[in-house]
Write a protein that holds these residues in place. Structure first.
Motif, PDB file in Angstrom:
ATOM      1  N   ALA A 196       0.772  -1.194  -0.051  1.00 15.57           N
ATOM      2  CA  ALA A 196      -0.011   0.001  -0.159  1.00 15.57           C
ATOM      3  C   ALA A 196       0.965   1.322   0.163  1.00 15.57           C
ATOM      4  O   ALA A 196       0.542   2.115  -0.595  1.00 15.57           O
ATOM      5  N   ALA A 197       2.017   1.314   0.805  1.00 11.97           N
ATOM      6  CA  ALA A 197       3.080   2.354   0.887  1.00 11.97           C
ATOM      7  C   ALA A 197       3.427   2.754  -0.622  1.00 11.97           C
ATOM      8  O   ALA A 197       3.604   3.687  -1.140  1.00 11.97           O
ATOM      9  N   SER A 198       3.885   1.593  -1.327  1.00  9.99           N
ATOM     10  CA  SER A 198       4.461   1.637  -2.612  1.00  9.99           C
ATOM     11  C   SER A 198       3.299   2.169  -3.559  1.00  9.99           C
ATOM     12  O   SER A 198       3.505   3.237  -4.369  1.00  9.99           O
ATOM     13  N   MET A 199       2.341   1.717  -3.558  1.00 12.61           N
ATOM     14  CA  MET A 199       1.087   2.076  -4.439  1.00 12.61           C
ATOM     15  C   MET A 199       0.535   3.320  -4.047  1.00 12.61           C
ATOM     16  O   MET A 199       0.334   4.295  -4.918  1.00 12.61           O
ATOM     17  N   ARG A 200       0.741   3.942  -2.751  1.00  9.29           N
ATOM     18  CA  ARG A 200       0.479   5.297  -2.552  1.00  9.29           C
ATOM     19  C   ARG A 200       1.360   6.197  -3.338  1.00  9.29           C
ATOM     20  O   ARG A 200       0.895   7.257  -3.867  1.00  9.29           O
ATOM     21  N   LYS A 201       2.652   5.897  -3.411  1.00  8.90           N
ATOM     22  CA  LYS A 201       3.618   6.860  -4.194  1.00  8.90           C
ATOM     23  C   LYS A 201       3.252   6.971  -5.717  1.00  8.90           C
ATOM     24  O   LYS A 201       3.493   7.828  -5.991  1.00  8.90           O
ATOM     25  N   ALA A 202       2.890   5.814  -6.228  1.00  5.55           N
ATOM     26  CA  ALA A 202       2.573   5.585  -7.682  1.00  5.55           C
ATOM     27  C   ALA A 202       1.245   6.460  -7.851  1.00  5.55           C
ATOM     28  O   ALA A 202       1.211   7.358  -8.828  1.00  5.55           O
ATOM     29  N   VAL A 203       0.254   6.468  -7.033  1.00  4.96           N
ATOM     30  CA  VAL A 203      -0.916   7.487  -7.194  1.00  4.96           C
ATOM     31  C   VAL A 203      -0.734   8.869  -6.928  1.00  4.96           C
ATOM     32  O   VAL A 203      -1.022   9.650  -7.927  1.00  4.96           O
ATOM     33  N   ASP A 204      -0.009   9.027  -5.757  1.00  2.02           N
ATOM     34  CA  ASP A 204       0.475  10.661  -5.810  1.00  2.02           C
ATOM     35  C   ASP A 204       1.411  11.167  -6.803  1.00  2.02           C
ATOM     36  O   ASP A 204       1.186  12.295  -7.250  1.00  2.02           O
ATOM     37  N   GLN A 205       2.206  10.375  -7.480  1.00  2.00           N
ATOM     38  CA  GLN A 205       3.142  10.845  -8.673  1.00  2.00           C
ATOM     39  C   GLN A 205       2.173  10.994  -9.644  1.00  2.00           C
ATOM     40  O   GLN A 205       2.335  12.062 -10.591  1.00  2.00           O
ATOM     41  N   VAL A 206       1.368  10.073  -9.986  1.00  2.00           N
ATOM     42  CA  VAL A 206       0.259  10.343 -11.245  1.00  2.00           C
ATOM     43  C   VAL A 206      -0.333  11.625 -11.042  1.00  2.00           C
ATOM     44  O   VAL A 206      -0.723  12.501 -11.697  1.00  2.00           O
ATOM     45  N   ILE A 207      -1.071  11.825  -9.801  1.00  4.10           N
ATOM     46  CA  ILE A 207      -1.570  13.110  -9.485  1.00  4.10           C
ATOM     47  C   ILE A 207      -0.948  14.238  -9.665  1.00  4.10           C
ATOM     48  O   ILE A 207      -1.305  15.332 -10.402  1.00  4.10           O
ATOM     49  N   GLU A 208       0.358  14.156  -9.379  1.00  5.51           N
ATOM     50  CA  GLU A 208       1.553  15.177  -9.584  1.00  5.51           C
ATOM     51  C   GLU A 208       1.665  15.462 -11.065  1.00  5.51           C
ATOM     52  O   GLU A 208       1.635  16.756 -11.370  1.00  5.51           O
ATOM     53  N   TRP A 209       1.740  14.438 -11.908  1.00  6.66           N
ATOM     54  CA  TRP A 209       2.015  14.908 -13.411  1.00  6.66           C
ATOM     55  C   TRP A 209       0.817  15.256 -13.995  1.00  6.66           C
ATOM     56  O   TRP A 209       1.022  15.590 -15.134  1.00  6.66           O
ATOM     57  N   GLU A 210      -0.257  14.934 -13.419  1.00  8.50           N
ATOM     58  CA  GLU A 210      -1.475  15.514 -14.073  1.00  8.50           C
ATOM     59  C   GLU A 210      -1.340  17.104 -14.440  1.00  8.50           C
ATOM     60  O   GLU A 210      -2.284  17.472 -15.213  1.00  8.50           O
TER      61      GLU A 210
END
Length: 658
Positions: A196-210
């Motif tokens: 979940a911690a690793s997936m959280r980083k993936a989600v946050d980076q996608v949000i940032e790149w939006e």
């Protein structure tokens, strides 16, 4: 011509760099081809291919290969052959290029990727491992990622984790898909918190790149060395998983962090409002978190407002009803599903399971039989059969079903289930053996209280009471709040006539869990043996009030009252209540007979002795029944002879009627 040859070659190279292959070809065709070196000829062939003259390119490369040993010619021809779908020939050329010159890392990378595309992950990983040995640090991150994907596809999650962590060890080279893949790997390794911690980083980076105009394309290309095609693939993965939020929500739900799971689903729905899978995932979170009304409302909305397949909604409702033990409502929907697809093993499994929970074992066996016809190679289906057979009391057949499951997959839980079936079938040696095998298969299982309790019960039945007590003690040490473990140990002490220890276990166990009322009855029995009849009577009376439908509760109360002076009427009343619940409770009649004899009511005593014989020894012959009658003490000849005559009458009538 010779004067301009160098100029034509130079111009050709220039236009190749610019990507203008048509212009490059014009200059190369003016040059003297025979004067070109091998590397230049290979490049000319590539230009012909890019200009659509693939067969001529292959002809030129074939001529080069026929004249000289050129790894570059084999490598170029391999690429062209691969592009036009001639994969086997392409692979042979790449093999030869590597044989001639194993140093270029791109040769290994290309063959590794092709093998990965062919799903030959073991060979692909070997090539990519060779690649990373040769590749410079500034571009190796993408190769590590591809290598990690090979391990992941091979289900070698340990090496996949190691490799994805290597990918992420390069500073400022991470992209969302790298964190996502590490998260999926950790999930498969059974480490959901880290996942979940690793997936959280993936989600946050996608949000940032939006918020970046190109959605991160330039960052992906510069950080990884991948091309635009790879970025499109990564973007498709982001879209498929709704910005990776679906997977993150699933991990949160698995961790019972339902609030966070719902937040991720709701955020995803803001961006992907037409994704029916998100609505269904929200239903699952509501269901698993016990918000059943919310789940039902969501399904009602989906049924009315969304174009979700009816079959999918039925299955979701089945899961919801079964979670609430509403099997009677689940069964009609399951039959609808079965009518649509009688070949679906899942539907058959659920039907058998629902009927088992409803106590309809014949129906459960019917659908389990159908399930095994459809899917006879799944051990869980045989396990289900064993569970159903246990409910019918066919413990020997249940053990056989578990045996078939074990033959397919030797698992500790299957061994534990068969051990119980053997135990109930009085096959104690085999029950003990399965318990030992379970611990060998899964050493951690022997650290559980339930394992030691099961071991103790088997040892008790085998007569090894000291060893049984030791096992029950281990169970208590591990789980001291579990009242049943004290009961089991108390019964062993009772058998050994260690009455003080038995009573203490009853007291402590009941203090731990006052809902475990069997300990009241057991302590009453202990006090009876200690001849503390008054206190024993109080406990027996308490137990009978708590269990007014239990014949044995009133029988136990009766035998304690029988021992107390002046409590004959209370004893008779207790036995009558037991017989009202179960007229075939034979032991009540013998006590009633002695009570009748004590008040000189010989007629009633004779009738009760006859009923005692009838219900206590239903399988014995007349002669054997009369022998048991003669063994009774404290009765005069008149009563015994009268009882013998009445037993004979009842026996002959019973034989005639049968």
């Amino acid at each position: 011509m010779k004067l301009f040859n160098g100029y034509y070659i130079k111009k050709g190279r220039q236009y190749i760099k610019e990507g203008n292959f048509a212009k490059a070809l014009q200059y190369y065709e003016k040059a003297d081809y025979g004067k070109l070196d091998t590397a230049e000829k290979v490049q000319v062939a590539e230009v012909y291919h890019e200009c659509g003259r693939t067969e001529h390119a292959l002809s030129l490369l074939g001529d080069i290969i026929g004249r000289v040993s050129s790894d570059k010619a084999h490598e170029r021809r391999a690429h062209i052959l691969h592009e036009i779908g001639r994969e086997e020939e392409a692979m042979r050329d790449m093999d030869e290029a590597i044989r001639l010159n194993p140093e270029p890392y791109m040769y290994w990378y290309t063959r590794g990727i092709w093998r990965k595309d062919f799903q030959d992950y073991e060979a692909a990983s070997a090539d990519l491992e060779e690649c990373v040995k040769r590749e410079p640090e500034d571009s190796v991150v993408s190769t590590y990622y591809e290598l990690g994907m090979c391990y992941w596809r091979m289900e070698d999650y340990g090496r996949a984790e190691e490799t994805f962590r290597k990918v992420l060890s390069y500073p400022d080279r991470d992209i969302p898909i790298f964190h996502y893949r590490l998260g999926k790997t950790l999930e498969n390794l059974g480490r959901p918190e880290e996942a979940a911690a690793s997936m959280r980083k993936a989600v946050d980076q996608v949000i940032e790149w939006e918020y970046i105009s190109d959605k991160g394309q330039r960052l992906v290309l510069t950080r990884t060395g991948y091309g635009a095609g790879a970025f499109r693939i990564f973007t498709e993965e982001v879209e498929r998983t709704c910005g990776f939020r679906k997977d993150l929500a699933g991990l949160y739900a698995g961790l019972k962090r339902y609030g966070e799971a719902l937040e991720e689903i709701n955020r995803a729905l803001e961006a992907y409002p037409d994704n029916d899978g998100l609505y269904l995932q929200r239903v699952a979170v509501y269901r698993n978190s016990g918000r059943w009304e919310d789940a039902e409302r969501e399904l009602d909305v989906l049924e009315k407002e969304r174009d979700v397949e009816e079959r999918v909604l039925w299955m979701e409702r089945v899961l919801l009803y079964r979670a609430q033990n509403r099997d009677s409502e689940a069964v009609p929907l399951l039959h609808k599903l079965y009518e649509q697809d009688s070949e679906n093993p899942i539907v058959c499994y659920w039907l058998a399971d629902a009927y088992l929970d409803l106590g309809q074992t014949e129906k459960a066996l019917e659908f389990n039989k159908r399930l095994l016809e459809l899917e006879d190679d799944d051990p869980l289906n045989e396990q289900q059969r064993g569970l159903i057979l246990e409910e019918t009391g066919a413990y020997g057949q249940a053990a056989s079903a578990y045996g078939r499951a074990i033959a397919m997959q030797d698992r500790a839980d299957f061994r534990m289930k068969r051990s119980y079936a053997y135990f109930m079938d009085s096959r104690f040696d085999e029950a003990l053996m399965d318990l030992h095998h379970a611990a060998e298969l899964e050493p951690g299982i022997s650290e559980g209280a339930g394992y030691h309790h099961a071991m103790g019960r088997v040892l008790e039945e085998m007569g090894h009471l000291d060893m049984a007590i030791a096992s029950f003690t281990k169970a208590i040490d591990i789980q001291p709040e579990h009242a049943a473990y004290y009961e089991s140990r108390a019964k062993c002490y009772l058998t050994l006539r260690e009455l003080e220890k038995a009573e203490l276990d009853c007291i402590v166990g009941y203090d731990k869990d006052a809902s475990y009322t069997d300990l009241i009855s057991l302590r009453g029995n202990v006090l009876y043996l200690k001849k503390e009849y008054a206190e024993s009577r109080n406990l027996a009376s308490q137990f009978s009030r708590l269990h007014p439908d239990s014949p044995s509760a009133f029988f136990n109360l009766g035998i304690v009252c029988f021992k107390l002076e002046g409590e004959e009427d209370a004893a008779r009343n207790a036995f009558d209540q037991a017989l009202a619940l179960d007229p075939s409770y034979g032991a009540c009649y013998i006590y009633k007979a002695y009570l009748d004899y004590g008040r000189l009511d010989f007629k009633e005593a004779i009738e009760n002795l006859a009923n005692w014989s009838l219900f206590t020894f239903p399988e014995l012959s007349l002669e054997e029944r009369l022998e048991h009658l003669e063994e009774l003490d404290g009765l005069n000849e008149t009563v015994l002879e009268g009882a013998a005559r009445r037993i004979t009458e009842l026996y002959q009538g019973h034989v005639y009627l049968s």
